[in-house]
Structures are given as structure tokens and as C-alpha cells.
Design an enzyme around this catalytic site. Structure first.
Site, PDB file in Angstrom:
ATOM      1  N   ASP A 289      48.919  16.748   5.244  1.00 38.09           N
ATOM      2  CA  ASP A 289      49.904  17.609   5.942  1.00 38.09           C
ATOM      3  C   ASP A 289      49.240  18.879   6.432  1.00 38.09           C
ATOM      4  OD1 ASP A 289      52.098  18.901   6.894  1.00 38.09           O
ATOM      5  OD2 ASP A 289      53.006  19.271   4.947  1.00 38.09           O
ATOM      6  N   GLU A 321      53.307  26.304  11.483  1.00 36.81           N
ATOM      7  CA  GLU A 321      54.373  25.301  11.318  1.00 36.81           C
ATOM      8  C   GLU A 321      55.041  25.484   9.968  1.00 36.81           C
ATOM      9  OE1 GLU A 321      56.285  21.381  10.279  1.00 36.81           O
ATOM     10  OE2 GLU A 321      54.821  22.535   9.177  1.00 36.81           O
ATOM     11  N   ASP A 350      52.892  14.581  12.717  1.00 37.08           N
ATOM     12  CA  ASP A 350      52.792  15.383  11.501  1.00 37.08           C
ATOM     13  C   ASP A 350      52.857  14.445  10.291  1.00 37.08           C
ATOM     14  OD1 ASP A 350      52.880  17.380   9.633  1.00 37.08           O
ATOM     15  OD2 ASP A 350      54.787  18.244  10.294  1.00 37.08           O
ATOM     16  N   HIS A 444      52.632  19.365  -0.162  1.00 34.46           N
ATOM     17  CA  HIS A 444      52.619  20.820  -0.356  1.00 34.46           C
ATOM     18  C   HIS A 444      52.019  21.253  -1.693  1.00 34.46           C
ATOM     19  CE1 HIS A 444      55.642  21.919   3.072  1.00 34.46           C
ATOM     20  NE2 HIS A 444      54.558  21.305   3.490  1.00 34.46           N
TER      21      HIS A 444
END
Ligand SMILES: *[C@@H]1O[C@H](CO)[C@@H](O)[C@H](O)[C@H]1NC(C)=O
Ligand SMILES: *[C@@H]1O[C@H](CO)[C@@H](O)[C@H](O)[C@H]1NC(C)=O
Ligand SMILES: *[C@@H]1O[C@H](CO)[C@@H](O)[C@H](O)[C@H]1NC(C)=O
Ligand SMILES: *[C@@H]1O[C@H](CO)[C@@H](O)[C@H](O)[C@H]1NC(C)=O
Ligand SMILES: [Zn+2]
Length: 504
Positions: A289, A321, A350, A444
Site C-alpha cells: 500500500d 493519499e 491502489d 497500514h
């Protein structure tokens, strides 16, 4: 480690353009060679996509992320970090090496970047497990704990009159819904609250963002609907609940850069545009990501130079982003109307290689989006079907950089392989992998490293990206003409996200 050395030079000085560039086999002589090059052909371009080249780039990208270690104690490519500056240099130099096939431009823009260092929320005698600070929240006063009574705000807290006088000096408890989290935080601040808690109307937690900072914002948490229930019951019974809130955070304003590369050839009034984001979150190196999309675009841009094109192809690497689609928004909202009209469609790439992937196609229909979005959706579907691959439709709800394009009348769509969603039993049968787990278990997080990509999925999707570019670089036959720049009401109504976090 030549690439890394070159990068160090680039990030620390203006010497970028003096770095000697090794000749590369993929580099084509560009001057006056166009007569000898074949017209773009989808299967020829797809054949040039290789897993080895993508994986080699992934390793380089991880080395670049390590440049962020000094400041963040771990690899990251978050905007403002050396890891992100290194990524920008890497993209820029990769395109520069391709000679004059592309015109490159940097678009610099202001971005806010938030860091949350520590936080704590206590409600009565409980420390709610689901309490999370909102993205871009300010710290509590003097970065110290604040306390007060928890005061239930009327309605959805979207109007100043919803805030009782006793909010002043206390902590506001506000229901999610009807307006942006940023609006609620600002109104709570204006009413004198020392902190705010937004609780969900659904039973889950709220991972939200306040969006653009306001001087009136107060430290704001999200809370699950489930954990809010007992507290609200007490407050409605006129029992008082005292609360302690603490957030140590900073919100910085910095300049960052979108990189745009456009073919010098091809009809400049009819462009096919595609993008991925160059930045990661602060928590990790972001190899999936969106290192994956970033590198897929670099590979397709590199291989495309072996062909001539009829229509212009414009690649974008967006920054910011993760802070809420800052770069793509800045780009689209600053396009003059005649430039807007030249973009026939925008394709978003993405997260192309999630380890527990599904082949996901954004369900962008012409009913809810600018005409052409559905033709693009169907192009992806047809390609997967022709290869005997399964796919699923996923909501087209504002979670990535297509959002600004759709809101400004430009058809769009894209593919993805999944983030923090959970793979179903049915999807396990369709794609392999593990049901009950996230599509990207390192989404993340620090572990979004080179081991966090599925090479098979990455190659498949990069070939599909190549197919989408080749198709429209060749012809817009059967693709709807551009319409007005008006925002689609239907799209606005189905959108809860603005980037990775909820905003209302
Ligand atoms: C554009 O940005 C890249 C990456 O930061 C940098 O290396 C390059 O020198 C910049 N080019 C110009 C013309 O400003
Ligand atoms: C796709 O979107 C349309 C509306 O735009 C909706 O009718 C349809 O049910 C959606 N399909 C899926 C699988 O979500
Ligand atoms: C597609 O999904 C079906 C189950 O719905 C499965 O039997 C089949 O093997 C899958 N195809 C591929 C190529 O994975
Ligand atoms: C990629 O996914 C496929 C299907 O789930 C699996 O067979 C393969 O082992 C995975 N490869 C990697 C490198 O994770
Ligand atoms: Zn992303």
C-alpha cells in the site's frame, strides 16, 4: 546498493540530475525511432510484464523506506519523511531514464500530516477498548490529560444549537452521522469543550479523520456504538459520568509533490490517465500500500516506450493519499475546465498485491458515476473472465484517489486486492488464501514489507493495468464522449470515505 547511493545523493541535494544513469536494457533510443516502433498492442505490452522485475523494484522500494528510519525508528515512506523523498526521486529518475518519450512535471502542494504519539480515554471507571484518536486530531491542552463531565450533545451535533451550555469546560459526547467529524470537533471546540468523543451509530469502532485542520478543533476520539451504549443510558438517566482524555499529537503543514508523466506522442486532447499513490502511512514501509501500484505504473510506463500510441497516456504518482487524498484532490480541483475535458477517464491502482488477495473491481456504474465508468468496469471484468479468473465487485465509495475525478465529472474506476476487509469462505474458494483473515494482514502496519506481496496477484493485475493502458492508448472507439464537469449526486450520497478513513 547503487540505487540507494544514488538516492542518497538525490534526497540531500540538487544533484539529482547529475547522478550517472546506468544504461538499461529497457531503455529505447527515442529520437526519430517512432516510425520503427509498432503501434501499441495489448497482448504485446502484457507479455513484457515480469514478476522478477516487479519483485526487484519491491526490494529497492524497501531500501528507500529505510531512509525514514532515523526519524521514525522504522522504515516508512510517509509524506515529509526521507523515505517519501527517496520514493519521489526513484519515480522521477525512472521516468527520466526513458528519454523524451515522456514529459515529466512536479506539482508541489501544501499538505497536512498528523502524528499521534500517545493517547488515553477514560469514561467513568472504564478504559474503552474501541477508543481511537481521529486522524489529524490536535493534542489535548498542553499535551496533558484534561478532565470533565461527559456531556451528551443533542441530535447529531451538526449545528451550534445542539451543544448545551454545560459542554463548556467539559467533554462532548457526539453521535456519528449527518456531517463530517471535522465539523463536530469544530463545533465542540467553539462551544468550549476540552475534548470530544464521537460514538458510532453502528456497533463497530470509528476510525475517522477530522480532515482539514481548523483552529477550533479539539482533541477528538472515535468510540464504538457497542461501548457507547451503557454510557449513554447512564447520561439519559441523568447520572453523571466523568471522563479523562489525553492525546499527544502534532499536525504539521508541509509541501509535498505529485509527479505526472505524459507521453509526448498521442492526441493530447484525449488522454487516458492512471494513478497510484507514492506515499505510505507513518507506521510502515507500504510495499503493498501502495508501493505495488506505484511500481506497477513504473513498469507499465517503462514497457510502453517500446510502442507508439494514438492517444496521450498520463501517469500520476499522488502524494498525501493516506492523509485524505490530498494530492489527487489538489490536482483535479486545480484543473482548468478545458484541461478537465481532455481527461477521458481516470484509472486508480491502489494495492495490487495483497497477500490474502481477492481480485476486486470497483463497482463503478454509469448510473451513479460519469458515463464511461461502467465501460471501464466491464473492461476489467471481461479480462478476468477471459482468463478464467474470479473477481468480486467492491463499493466505489471514495476510499482512494479516484474520488476527486468522479466528483469533477471524469469517468473512473479501478481494481484492488483488498485492505482490512475479511475474506469470506466463498472468496477462499474463489481465490485461495484464508477465510476469516484480512485481505492484507499487514495493512497500514510495519510488516507491509517485501514479504507482504503476492507475486501471482501482482503480475496478474499489472498485466491488467497494461491492458487498460493499451486499450485506451490505441482507441476511444466505443467509449462515451466526455460530459459536463457536474458532480454526480448519486455518487456523493453513497460516499462515506475520503481516503482510507471515514470522514462522516
Ligand atoms: C521533481 O521532483 C523530483 C523528486 O523530488 C526531483 O528529483 C526533481 O529534481 C524535481 N524536478 C524539478 C524540475 O523540479
Ligand atoms: C453495483 O452498483 C449498482 C448501482 O450503481 C447496484 O445496483 C448493484 O447492485 C451493485 N452491484 C454489486 C455487486 O454491488
Ligand atoms: C473460481 O471460483 C470457483 C468457486 O466459486 C472455484 O471452483 C474455481 O476454482 C475458481 N477459479 C479459479 C481460477 O481460482
Ligand atoms: C499467492 O497466492 C496464491 C493463491 O492463494 C498462492 O498459491 C501462492 O502461494 C501465493 N504466493 C505467495 C508468494 O504468497
Ligand atoms: Zn493506499
Amino acid at each position: 546498493m547503487r540505487p540507494l547511493l544514488a538516492l542518497c545523493v538525490t534526497v540531500t541535494g540538487a544533484a539529482a540530475l547529475q547522478v550517472p544513469l546506468l544504461p538499461s536494457t529497457s531503455q529505447m533510443p527515442v529520437q526519430s525511432a517512432s516510425e520503427r516502433k509498432p503501434l501499441i498492442d495489448s497482448s504485446a505490452l502484457q507479455d513484457l510484464i515480469s514478476g522478477d522485475r516487479l519483485m526487484a523494484r519491491a526490494k529497492e522500494m524497501f531500501e528507500i523506506a529505510k531512509l525514514g528510519e532515523d526519524e521514525y525508528n522504522h522504515p516508512t515512506r510517509v509524506i515529509g519523511s526521507l523515505g517519501h523523498l527517496g520514493t519521489l526521486s526513484y519515480i522521477y529518475e525512472t521516468i527520466l531514464q526513458l528519454g523524451d518519450y515522456y514529459t515529466i512535471s512536479n506539482q508541489s502542494f501544501p499538505a497536512v500530516s498528523g502524528n499521534i504519539f500517545e493517547s488515553r480515554l477514560v469514561l467513568g471507571n472504564e478504559v474503552p477498548k474501541s477508543a481511537v484518536p481521529m486522524g489529524l486530531t490536535p493534542a489535548t491542552k498542553d499535551k496533558q490529560p484534561v478532565h470533565g463531565d461527559l456531556i451528551l450533545v443533542d441530535n447529531d451535533g451538526c449545528s451550534p444549537s445542539d451543544y448545551p451550555f454545560k459542554v463548556s469546560g467539559n467533554i462532548a459526547l457526539i453521535r456519528r452521522g449527518d456531517c463530517a467529524f471535522g465539523t463536530k470537533s469544530r463545533l465542540a471546540g467553539k462551544a468550549g469543550a476540552v475534548a470530544a468523543v464521537v460514538y458510532n451509530y453502528e456497533k463497530d469502532s470509528v476510525q475517522g479523520t477530522l480532515g482539514n485542520p481548523s483552529p477550533f478543533h479539539v482533541a477528538t476520539f472515535g468510540l464504538s456504538g457497542e461501548e457507547a451504549q451503557t454510557i449513554i443510558k447512564k447520561l439519559k438517566n441523568k447520572e453523571s459520568v466523568d471522563a479523562i482524555a489525553y492525546i499527544d499529537a502534532e499536525v504539521k503543514s508541509i509541501l509535498t509533490v505529485n509527479i505526472i508523466a505524459q507521453t509526448t506522442e498521442g492526441d493530447p486532447d484525449n488522454c487516458v490517465m492512471l494513478g497510484g499513490h507514492s506515499d505510505s502511512v507513518a507506521e510502515g514501509p507500504g510495499i503493498n500500500d501502495d508501493g505495488s501500484g506505484t511500481m506497477s505504473l513504473l513498469e507499465v510506463a517503462t514497457q510502453l516506450t517500446k510502442f507508439t500510441v494514438h492517444n496521450c497516456v498520463r501517469f500520476a504518482w499522488w502524494a498525501g493519499e493516506e492523509e485524505g487524498l490530498l494530492g489527487s484532490d489538489y490536482y483535479v480541483y486545480n484543473l482548468p475546465p478545458e484541461e478537465n475535458q481532455k481527461i477521458r477517464l481516470f484509472m486508480d491502482y491502489d494495492m495490487m498485491a495483497s497477500p490474502n488477495f481477492a481480485y476486486q473491481v470497483y463497482n463503478a456504474t454509469n448510473e451513479a458515476n460519469p458515463a464511461g465508468s461502467e465501460e471501464l468496469r466491464n473492461l476489467y471484468v471481461k479480462w478476468y473472465e477471459e482468463r478464467g479468473l474470479n473477481y468480486t465487485f467492491i463499493p466505489f465509495d471514495g476510499r482512494s484517489d479516484y474520488d476527486g475525478f468522479i466528483r469533477n465529472g471524469i469517468p473512473g474506476g479501478g481494481i484492488a486486492t483488498g485492505a482490512e476487509g475479511i475474506k469470506t469462505k466463498k472468496e477462499e474458494k474463489m481465490f485461495g488464501g484464508k477465510a476469516g483473515e484480512w485481505y492484507d494482514p499487514c495493512y497500514h502496519q510495519l510488516c507491509d514489507n517485501v514479504g507482504n506481496v503476492n507475486e501471482t496477484a501482482w503480475v496478474v493485475n499489472t498485466k491488467l493495468i497494461a491492458h487498460s493502458v493499451a486499450t485506451y492508448a490505441r482507441s476511444f472507439e466505443d467509449f462515451p464522449r466526455r460530459m459536463s464537469v457536474a458532480t454526480s449526486v448519486a455518487y456523493r450520497e453513497q460516499t462515506k470515505y475520503h481516503g482510507p478513513r471515514l470522514f462522516n
